[in-house]
Design a protein around this motif. Structure first.
Motif, PDB file in Angstrom:
ATOM      1  N   ALA A  65       0.633  -1.234   0.109  1.00 30.56           N
ATOM      2  CA  ALA A  65       0.194  -0.248   0.025  1.00 30.56           C
ATOM      3  C   ALA A  65       0.322   1.067   0.113  1.00 30.56           C
ATOM      4  O   ALA A  65       0.264   2.111  -0.072  1.00 30.56           O
ATOM      5  CB  ALA A  65      -1.201  -0.431   1.536  1.00 30.56           C
ATOM      6  N   LYS A  66       2.060   1.577  -0.327  1.00 37.61           N
ATOM      7  CA  LYS A  66       2.461   2.110   0.053  1.00 37.61           C
ATOM      8  C   LYS A  66       3.100   3.264  -1.210  1.00 37.61           C
ATOM      9  O   LYS A  66       3.827   2.427  -1.928  1.00 37.61           O
ATOM     10  CB  LYS A  66       4.641   1.947   0.304  1.00 37.61           C
ATOM     11  CG  LYS A  66       3.987   1.652   2.108  1.00 37.61           C
ATOM     12  CD  LYS A  66       3.319   2.590   3.186  1.00 37.61           C
ATOM     13  CE  LYS A  66       3.831   1.793   4.795  1.00 37.61           C
ATOM     14  NZ  LYS A  66       2.737   3.113   5.634  1.00 37.61           N
ATOM     15  N   SER A  67       3.616   4.153  -1.673  1.00 41.21           N
ATOM     16  CA  SER A  67       3.582   5.354  -2.937  1.00 41.21           C
ATOM     17  C   SER A  67       5.284   5.058  -2.588  1.00 41.21           C
ATOM     18  O   SER A  67       6.040   4.612  -1.745  1.00 41.21           O
ATOM     19  CB  SER A  67       3.699   6.391  -2.273  1.00 41.21           C
ATOM     20  OG  SER A  67       4.634   7.488  -3.330  1.00 41.21           O
ATOM     21  N   TYR A  68       5.325   4.598  -3.841  1.00 45.95           N
ATOM     22  CA  TYR A  68       6.858   4.393  -3.859  1.00 45.95           C
ATOM     23  C   TYR A  68       7.358   5.435  -3.935  1.00 45.95           C
ATOM     24  O   TYR A  68       8.838   5.512  -3.596  1.00 45.95           O
ATOM     25  CB  TYR A  68       7.745   3.753  -5.685  1.00 45.95           C
ATOM     26  CG  TYR A  68       8.287   3.582  -6.291  1.00 45.95           C
ATOM     27  CD1 TYR A  68       9.286   2.798  -5.767  1.00 45.95           C
ATOM     28  CD2 TYR A  68       9.400   4.007  -6.404  1.00 45.95           C
ATOM     29  CE1 TYR A  68      10.820   2.263  -6.236  1.00 45.95           C
ATOM     30  CE2 TYR A  68      10.269   4.503  -7.218  1.00 45.95           C
ATOM     31  CZ  TYR A  68      11.369   3.515  -6.992  1.00 45.95           C
ATOM     32  OH  TYR A  68      12.798   2.840  -7.103  1.00 45.95           O
ATOM     33  N   VAL A  69       7.052   6.940  -4.455  1.00 42.19           N
ATOM     34  CA  VAL A  69       8.046   8.041  -4.503  1.00 42.19           C
ATOM     35  C   VAL A  69       8.547   8.278  -2.105  1.00 42.19           C
ATOM     36  O   VAL A  69       9.941   9.090  -2.380  1.00 42.19           O
ATOM     37  CB  VAL A  69       7.634   8.961  -5.228  1.00 42.19           C
ATOM     38  CG1 VAL A  69       7.561   8.483  -6.788  1.00 42.19           C
ATOM     39  CG2 VAL A  69       6.674   9.358  -4.418  1.00 42.19           C
ATOM     40  N   LEU A  70       7.574   7.759  -1.792  1.00 44.12           N
ATOM     41  CA  LEU A  70       8.296   8.475  -1.106  1.00 44.12           C
ATOM     42  C   LEU A  70       8.546   7.021   0.532  1.00 44.12           C
ATOM     43  O   LEU A  70       9.059   7.317   1.389  1.00 44.12           O
ATOM     44  CB  LEU A  70       6.566   8.890   0.242  1.00 44.12           C
ATOM     45  CG  LEU A  70       5.469   9.591  -0.535  1.00 44.12           C
ATOM     46  CD1 LEU A  70       3.941   9.378   0.251  1.00 44.12           C
ATOM     47  CD2 LEU A  70       6.664  11.466  -0.515  1.00 44.12           C
ATOM     48  N   THR A  71       9.000   6.147  -0.025  1.00 40.26           N
ATOM     49  CA  THR A  71       8.657   4.857   0.327  1.00 40.26           C
ATOM     50  C   THR A  71      11.075   5.028   0.038  1.00 40.26           C
ATOM     51  O   THR A  71      11.418   4.032   0.433  1.00 40.26           O
ATOM     52  CB  THR A  71       8.149   3.727   0.439  1.00 40.26           C
ATOM     53  OG1 THR A  71       8.483   3.227  -0.810  1.00 40.26           O
ATOM     54  CG2 THR A  71       7.288   3.527   1.276  1.00 40.26           C
ATOM     55  N   ALA A  72      10.802   4.910  -1.006  1.00 43.50           N
ATOM     56  CA  ALA A  72      12.343   4.351  -2.057  1.00 43.50           C
ATOM     57  C   ALA A  72      13.255   5.864  -1.974  1.00 43.50           C
ATOM     58  O   ALA A  72      12.706   7.003  -1.889  1.00 43.50           O
ATOM     59  CB  ALA A  72      12.452   4.470  -3.252  1.00 43.50           C
ATOM     60  N   PRO A  73      14.558   5.701  -1.413  1.00 49.79           N
ATOM     61  CA  PRO A  73      15.665   6.318  -1.310  1.00 49.79           C
ATOM     62  C   PRO A  73      15.805   6.915  -3.173  1.00 49.79           C
ATOM     63  O   PRO A  73      16.060   6.211  -4.249  1.00 49.79           O
ATOM     64  CB  PRO A  73      16.579   6.342  -1.231  1.00 49.79           C
ATOM     65  CG  PRO A  73      16.345   4.526  -1.262  1.00 49.79           C
ATOM     66  CD  PRO A  73      15.102   4.326  -1.388  1.00 49.79           C
ATOM     67  N   PHE A  74      16.647   8.170  -3.590  1.00 50.76           N
ATOM     68  CA  PHE A  74      16.903   8.959  -4.675  1.00 50.76           C
ATOM     69  C   PHE A  74      17.750   7.595  -5.228  1.00 50.76           C
ATOM     70  O   PHE A  74      17.891   7.810  -6.196  1.00 50.76           O
ATOM     71  CB  PHE A  74      16.995   9.943  -4.603  1.00 50.76           C
ATOM     72  CG  PHE A  74      17.961  10.655  -5.899  1.00 50.76           C
ATOM     73  CD1 PHE A  74      16.983  10.555  -7.008  1.00 50.76           C
ATOM     74  CD2 PHE A  74      19.113  10.747  -6.006  1.00 50.76           C
ATOM     75  CE1 PHE A  74      17.515  10.924  -8.194  1.00 50.76           C
ATOM     76  CE2 PHE A  74      19.756  11.532  -7.209  1.00 50.76           C
ATOM     77  CZ  PHE A  74      19.152  11.623  -8.280  1.00 50.76           C
ATOM     78  N   THR A  75      18.904   7.250  -4.381  1.00 49.90           N
ATOM     79  CA  THR A  75      19.979   6.583  -4.842  1.00 49.90           C
ATOM     80  C   THR A  75      19.643   5.247  -4.987  1.00 49.90           C
ATOM     81  O   THR A  75      18.762   4.622  -3.997  1.00 49.90           O
ATOM     82  CB  THR A  75      20.677   7.153  -3.395  1.00 49.90           C
ATOM     83  OG1 THR A  75      21.215   7.947  -3.669  1.00 49.90           O
ATOM     84  CG2 THR A  75      21.819   5.580  -4.338  1.00 49.90           C
ATOM     85  N   GLY A  76      19.906   4.873  -7.012  1.00 48.06           N
ATOM     86  CA  GLY A  76      19.376   3.695  -7.149  1.00 48.06           C
ATOM     87  C   GLY A  76      17.497   3.445  -7.457  1.00 48.06           C
ATOM     88  O   GLY A  76      16.731   2.460  -7.802  1.00 48.06           O
ATOM     89  N   ASN A  77      16.664   4.619  -7.220  1.00 45.59           N
ATOM     90  CA  ASN A  77      15.288   4.789  -7.687  1.00 45.59           C
ATOM     91  C   ASN A  77      15.167   4.238  -8.876  1.00 45.59           C
ATOM     92  O   ASN A  77      16.559   4.128 -10.131  1.00 45.59           O
ATOM     93  CB  ASN A  77      14.653   6.077  -7.684  1.00 45.59           C
ATOM     94  CG  ASN A  77      15.339   7.012  -8.103  1.00 45.59           C
ATOM     95  OD1 ASN A  77      14.000   6.984  -9.256  1.00 45.59           O
ATOM     96  ND2 ASN A  77      15.664   8.033  -8.132  1.00 45.59           N
TER      97      ASN A  77
END
Length: 310
Positions: free
Chosen positions: A185-197
């Motif tokens: 249920a999580k939004s990708y841009v709010l859980t993933a770090p910029f590095t490695g996205n």
């Protein structure tokens, strides 16, 4: 049709407006319109899965600078459009044919409003899958531009039979609304770090997307349902069996693509008379959200194609 919200987070051109539409099956949709006097035509912009109108405000600014109006849609199940599940973060659709109802409503709105013609198609990821089917159905556009179109889903070869079996069973045993494995249920841009996205190499554009998700979490979406995955795999396969549409097209693809399957893109464009594949070294999935040089190249090349086919 009535007025709908269009949030300032879009950073689009002045004068943008949102509208509610209703598809033929009663599902409420939203479109965002940035038009202007003297536009050379209107770009029908089809977002990818999880996306929403405001994410393409900057794209509308780039298109206006090149003389085009922009109409963007919230597909059913995302943005502010009606969502099919009790869990609003679950992305679900029973059949990709439902998206064609959304596209038809979008075109009907453009015509009813007298938006500047000709119309052109610009589609990203899942929007590319929907857009290709729309072109095959005779969409009233003069040319098309795709960004990392979802003409195949990147699944490891050894996992594909498992995915097909699981999604088929989900329909029979009534759990097709559950999240696909590995998603939630999580939004990708709010859980993933910029590095490695897997979306962009541009930190400022990454922050643009994050700030939008933070400001209006109701726009966000989590992972796809098993039902959506089954429908998507079926539609991608069905499209491979059909010839390319008879109109000019340009497809942009980043060399670091990790979300869609690139093999069907290469195969499709190799057999598309009047089509061309444009590779972007170092770019991730979202060329429209990449570094300035890549974005400039994309909008320059696509609008040059549009102007050449009026």
């Amino acid at each position: 049709m009535s007025d709908a919200p269009l949030y300032d987070i879009a950073e689009g051109p002045d004068g943008g407006r949102g509208f509610w539409l209703t598809a033929a099956d009663g599902v409420r949709l939203r479109v965002g319109l940035w038009s202007h006097p003297g536009a050379q035509g209107t770009v029908l912009l089809l977002p990818g899965r999880t996306e929403y109108v405001e994410k393409y405000g900057r794209a509308a600014t780039d298109l206006r600078a090149r003389g085009f109006a922009t109409l963007v849609i919230d597909w059913r199940g995302q943005g502010l459009a009606d969502r099919a599940l009790d869990d609003p973060m679950g992305g679900h659709v029973g059949d990709f044919a439902e998206y064609q109802l959304d596209f038809d409503e979008m075109v009907g709105f453009a015509r009813a409003q007298g938006l500047p013609e000709p119309y052109y198609l610009m589609a990203h990821s899942m929007g590319g899958c929907i857009g290709l089917r729309a072109l095959m159905r005779g969409a009233p556009v003069k040319a098309a531009a795709f960004s990392a179109p979802m003409w195949g889903i990147l699944i490891a070869a050894w996992m594909r039979p498992m995915a097909v079996a699981l999604t088929t069973a989900s329909r029979w045993f009534k759990f097709d609304s559950r999240y696909a494995p590995g998603t939630g249920a999580k939004s990708y841009v709010l859980t993933a770090p910029f590095t490695g996205n897997t979306l962009t190499t541009d930190a400022e554009m990454w922050d643009y997307m994050r700030q939008q998700a933070l400001a209006h979490p109701e726009l966000g979406l989590g992972g796809p349902s098993l039902g959506w995955l089954k429908a998507a795999l079926g539609e991608c396969h069905a499209l491979t069996l059909l010839p390319a549409p008879n109109l000019p097209a340009l497809t942009a693809l980043g060399s670091q693509e990790k979300i869609v399957d690139t093999a069907p893109i290469h195969a499709r464009m190799a057999g598309w008379k009047g089509g061309a594949l444009d590779l972007y070294p170092g770019a991730e999935h979202e060329v429209l959200m990449e570094r300035l040089a890549a974005r400039t190249r994309f909008f320059d090349s696509t609008t040059a194609l549009f102007r050449a086919h009026r």
